[in-house]
Design an enzyme around this catalytic site. Structure first.
Site, PDB file in Angstrom:
ATOM      1  N   TYR A 147     -16.446  42.131 -15.884  1.00 15.27           N
ATOM      2  CA  TYR A 147     -15.080  42.686 -15.903  1.00 15.27           C
ATOM      3  C   TYR A 147     -15.137  44.215 -15.904  1.00 15.27           C
ATOM      4  O   TYR A 147     -14.420  44.874 -15.129  1.00 15.27           O
ATOM      5  CB  TYR A 147     -14.349  42.176 -17.148  1.00 15.27           C
ATOM      6  CG  TYR A 147     -13.005  42.836 -17.398  1.00 15.27           C
ATOM      7  CD1 TYR A 147     -11.892  42.511 -16.642  1.00 15.27           C
ATOM      8  CD2 TYR A 147     -12.860  43.795 -18.410  1.00 15.27           C
ATOM      9  CE1 TYR A 147     -10.658  43.104 -16.879  1.00 15.27           C
ATOM     10  CE2 TYR A 147     -11.632  44.388 -18.656  1.00 15.27           C
ATOM     11  CZ  TYR A 147     -10.530  44.045 -17.883  1.00 15.27           C
ATOM     12  OH  TYR A 147      -9.320  44.648 -18.122  1.00 15.27           O
ATOM     13  N   LYS A 151     -13.538  46.939 -13.153  1.00 14.17           N
ATOM     14  CA  LYS A 151     -12.575  47.997 -13.468  1.00 14.17           C
ATOM     15  C   LYS A 151     -13.151  49.369 -13.139  1.00 14.17           C
ATOM     16  O   LYS A 151     -12.428  50.284 -12.731  1.00 14.17           O
ATOM     17  CB  LYS A 151     -12.154  47.902 -14.941  1.00 14.17           C
ATOM     18  CG  LYS A 151     -11.354  46.639 -15.244  1.00 14.17           C
ATOM     19  CD  LYS A 151     -10.073  46.557 -14.406  1.00 14.17           C
ATOM     20  CE  LYS A 151      -9.158  45.429 -14.819  1.00 14.17           C
ATOM     21  NZ  LYS A 151      -7.895  45.394 -14.054  1.00 14.17           N
TER      22      LYS A 151
HETATM   23  N1  LIG Z   1      -4.439  43.463 -22.530  1.00 13.05           N
HETATM   24  C1  LIG Z   1      -5.447  44.311 -22.606  1.00 13.05           C
HETATM   25  O1  LIG Z   1      -6.027  44.526 -23.694  1.00 13.05           O
HETATM   26  C2  LIG Z   1      -5.872  45.077 -21.385  1.00 13.05           C
HETATM   27  C3  LIG Z   1      -6.718  46.174 -21.564  1.00 13.05           C
HETATM   28  C4  LIG Z   1      -7.125  46.913 -20.461  1.00 13.05           C
HETATM   29  C5  LIG Z   1      -6.692  46.539 -19.208  1.00 13.05           C
HETATM   30  N2  LIG Z   1      -5.873  45.458 -19.052  1.00 13.05           N
HETATM   31  C6  LIG Z   1      -5.446  45.109 -17.691  1.00 13.05           C
HETATM   32  O2  LIG Z   1      -4.038  45.025 -17.642  1.00 13.05           O
HETATM   33  C7  LIG Z   1      -3.647  44.147 -16.579  1.00 13.05           C
HETATM   34  C8  LIG Z   1      -2.600  43.174 -17.107  1.00 13.05           C
HETATM   35  O3  LIG Z   1      -3.194  42.360 -18.118  1.00 13.05           O
HETATM   36  P1  LIG Z   1      -2.341  41.767 -19.333  1.00 13.05           P
HETATM   37  O4  LIG Z   1      -2.834  42.428 -20.559  1.00 13.05           O
HETATM   38  O5  LIG Z   1      -0.902  41.819 -19.009  1.00 13.05           O
HETATM   39  O6  LIG Z   1      -2.904  40.265 -19.332  1.00 13.05           O
HETATM   40  P2  LIG Z   1      -2.165  38.852 -19.315  1.00 13.05           P
HETATM   41  O7  LIG Z   1      -1.134  38.797 -20.369  1.00 13.05           O
HETATM   42  O8  LIG Z   1      -3.287  37.866 -19.332  1.00 13.05           O
HETATM   43  O9  LIG Z   1      -1.426  38.818 -17.899  1.00 13.05           O
HETATM   44  C9  LIG Z   1      -2.198  38.794 -16.719  1.00 13.05           C
HETATM   45  C10 LIG Z   1      -1.288  38.713 -15.513  1.00 13.05           C
HETATM   46  O10 LIG Z   1      -2.130  38.657 -14.333  1.00 13.05           O
HETATM   47  C11 LIG Z   1      -1.802  37.471 -13.606  1.00 13.05           C
HETATM   48  N3  LIG Z   1      -2.993  36.925 -12.936  1.00 13.05           N
HETATM   49  C12 LIG Z   1      -4.222  36.756 -13.458  1.00 13.05           C
HETATM   50  N4  LIG Z   1      -5.040  36.203 -12.536  1.00 13.05           N
HETATM   51  C13 LIG Z   1      -4.293  36.027 -11.405  1.00 13.05           C
HETATM   52  C14 LIG Z   1      -4.555  35.499 -10.117  1.00 13.05           C
HETATM   53  N5  LIG Z   1      -5.761  35.006  -9.768  1.00 13.05           N
HETATM   54  N6  LIG Z   1      -3.548  35.467  -9.208  1.00 13.05           N
HETATM   55  C15 LIG Z   1      -2.310  35.906  -9.544  1.00 13.05           C
HETATM   56  N7  LIG Z   1      -2.001  36.430 -10.743  1.00 13.05           N
HETATM   57  C16 LIG Z   1      -2.980  36.477 -11.666  1.00 13.05           C
HETATM   58  C17 LIG Z   1      -1.276  36.493 -14.649  1.00 13.05           C
HETATM   59  O11 LIG Z   1      -0.546  35.473 -14.022  1.00 13.05           O
HETATM   60  P3  LIG Z   1      -0.436  33.975 -14.675  1.00 13.05           P
HETATM   61  O12 LIG Z   1       0.650  34.052 -15.719  1.00 13.05           O
HETATM   62  O13 LIG Z   1      -0.100  33.102 -13.517  1.00 13.05           O
HETATM   63  O14 LIG Z   1      -1.782  33.650 -15.259  1.00 13.05           O
HETATM   64  C18 LIG Z   1      -0.436  37.441 -15.495  1.00 13.05           C
HETATM   65  O15 LIG Z   1       0.779  37.731 -14.858  1.00 13.05           O
HETATM   66  C19 LIG Z   1      -4.944  43.483 -16.083  1.00 13.05           C
HETATM   67  O16 LIG Z   1      -5.368  44.121 -14.900  1.00 13.05           O
HETATM   68  C20 LIG Z   1      -5.928  43.747 -17.202  1.00 13.05           C
HETATM   69  O17 LIG Z   1      -7.261  43.785 -16.734  1.00 13.05           O
HETATM   70  C21 LIG Z   1      -5.454  44.711 -20.115  1.00 13.05           C
END
Ligand SMILES: NC(=O)c1ccc[n+]([C@@H]2O[C@H](COP(=O)([O-])OP(=O)(O)OC[C@H]3O[C@@H](n4cnc5c(N)ncnc54)[C@H](OP(=O)(O)O)[C@@H]3O)[C@@H](O)[C@H]2O)c1
Length: 281
Positions: A147, A151
């Site tokens: 991962y 990134k």
């Molecule tokens: N939360 C953290 O601590 C954190 C930290 C650093 C970076 N990020 C980044 O922030 C971004 C958003 O993450 P989040 O925290 O909002 O996580 P989340 O709550 O798990 O939401 C992830 C989103 O991505 C969608 N998704 C995942 N895989 C997919 C696929 N193969 N095709 C289509 N949609 C997909 C999910 O859709 P479904 O509902 O259909 O699964 C959901 O809408 C990501 O890029 C993550 O790497 C998060």
């Protein structure tokens, strides 16, 4: 308050993507959001909402999704590559299929979306591409290497993209959150490597315990993160890289300081590989 904008945001079903879509709609903006199902229980409020189906692992779906987004909205001011997930486990345990899927979703899909959008953004002469990366791309932890690599790839790609498109009046920003209180580390979102060597790696075991403990307790508020993304989109001179959260700031600073100390310690050896100029000893 700026004039209403049009957004294309991937992954608005939940988490940061949903918070950003809600914040943009509350301003009266137009949001084209994607979800895997093509539906979302989001209220448009004072804005305009279109939901398109998009599974990021489906390479063949990108061109039509992007074309449809531009035709629905007329133009796109802000493209946010948000959707993504993490793969937890020791690097040794990640199978080819697991690595390939993660890179398909976290790197190849956003890159395809960017490539499909660029001719249209160039024709518009304006637009901001926001790629959601992670502090893991700048300060990788054990147990999350694939991962972190994805990134880091998006971070480098965004910096190069910014150099290419800024002279055309377009912008690109890599937004690197620290921990955000979403479902990102929950069983609903994470994938786990299928191998079984984790007991051989104390650093990985400790990291996995940490991720389990922190899930649901992350310091970052996705709604405040969404507001920060809107602030850079509003900015006259937006950053090419933006960290979100105190944890991200602390880790990124420590990583830069460690890298600088190591660079200085090994500088003589690093410089020794230049071709000697005539007259050098
Ligand atoms: N939360 C953290 O601590 C954190 C930290 C650093 C970076 N990020 C980044 O922030 C971004 C958003 O993450 P989040 O925290 O909002 O996580 P989340 O709550 O798990 O939401 C992830 C989103 O991505 C969608 N998704 C995942 N895989 C997919 C696929 N193969 N095709 C289509 N949609 C997909 C999910 O859709 P479904 O509902 O259909 O699964 C959901 O809408 C990501 O890029 C993550 O790497 C998060």
């Amino acid at each position: 308050m700026t004039a209403p904008r049009t957004w294309l945001i991937t992954g608005v079903s939940r988490g940061l993507g949903r918070a950003l879509a809600e914040a943009a709609l509350a301003r009266g903006d137009t949001v084209v959001g994607t979800t895997r199902s093509g539906t979302a229980d989001l209220a448009p409020g004072s804005g305009i909402l279109h939901i398109l189906p998009f599974e990021l692992a489906d390479a063949g779906a990108v061109a039509s999704m992007v074309a449809r987004a531009f035709s629905l909205a007329g133009h796109i001011d802000v493209l946010v590559n948000n959707a993504g997930y993490t793969l937890l486990g020791a690097l040794e345990d990640a199978s080819d299929a697991e690595v390939e899927r993660l890179f398909s979703v976290n790197v190849f899909a956003p890159l395809r979306v960017i490539r499909a959008a660029l001719p249209r953004l160039r024709a518009q002469g304006r637009g901001h591409i926001v790629n959601i990366t992670s502090v893991q791309g700048r300060d990788p932890s054990a147990g999350v290497g694939v991962y972190a690599a994805s990134k880091s790839a998006m971070d480098a790609l965004t910096q190069a993209l910014a150099l290419e498109i800024e002279p055309l009046g377009l912008r690109a920003t890599a937004v690197a959150p620290g921990g955000l209180r979403t479902e990102f580390l929950s069983d609903r979102s994470v994938d786990r490597s299928s191998g079984s060597s984790v007991a051989a790696y104390p650093s990985v075991g400790a990291a996995l315990d940490r991720f389990r403990t922190v899930s649901g307790q992350q310091a970052g508020d996705p709604h405040r993160a969404a507001a920060a993304i809107i602030a850079i989109v509003d900015a006259k001179e937006p950053p090419r890289r933006l960290l979100l959260g105190s944890d991200a700031i602390d880790r990124a600073r420590r990583s830069v300081e460690d890298a600088e100390a190591e660079r200085a310690r090994w500088e003589t050896l690093s410089r020794s590989t230049d071709v000697p100029e005539a007259g050098d000893a």
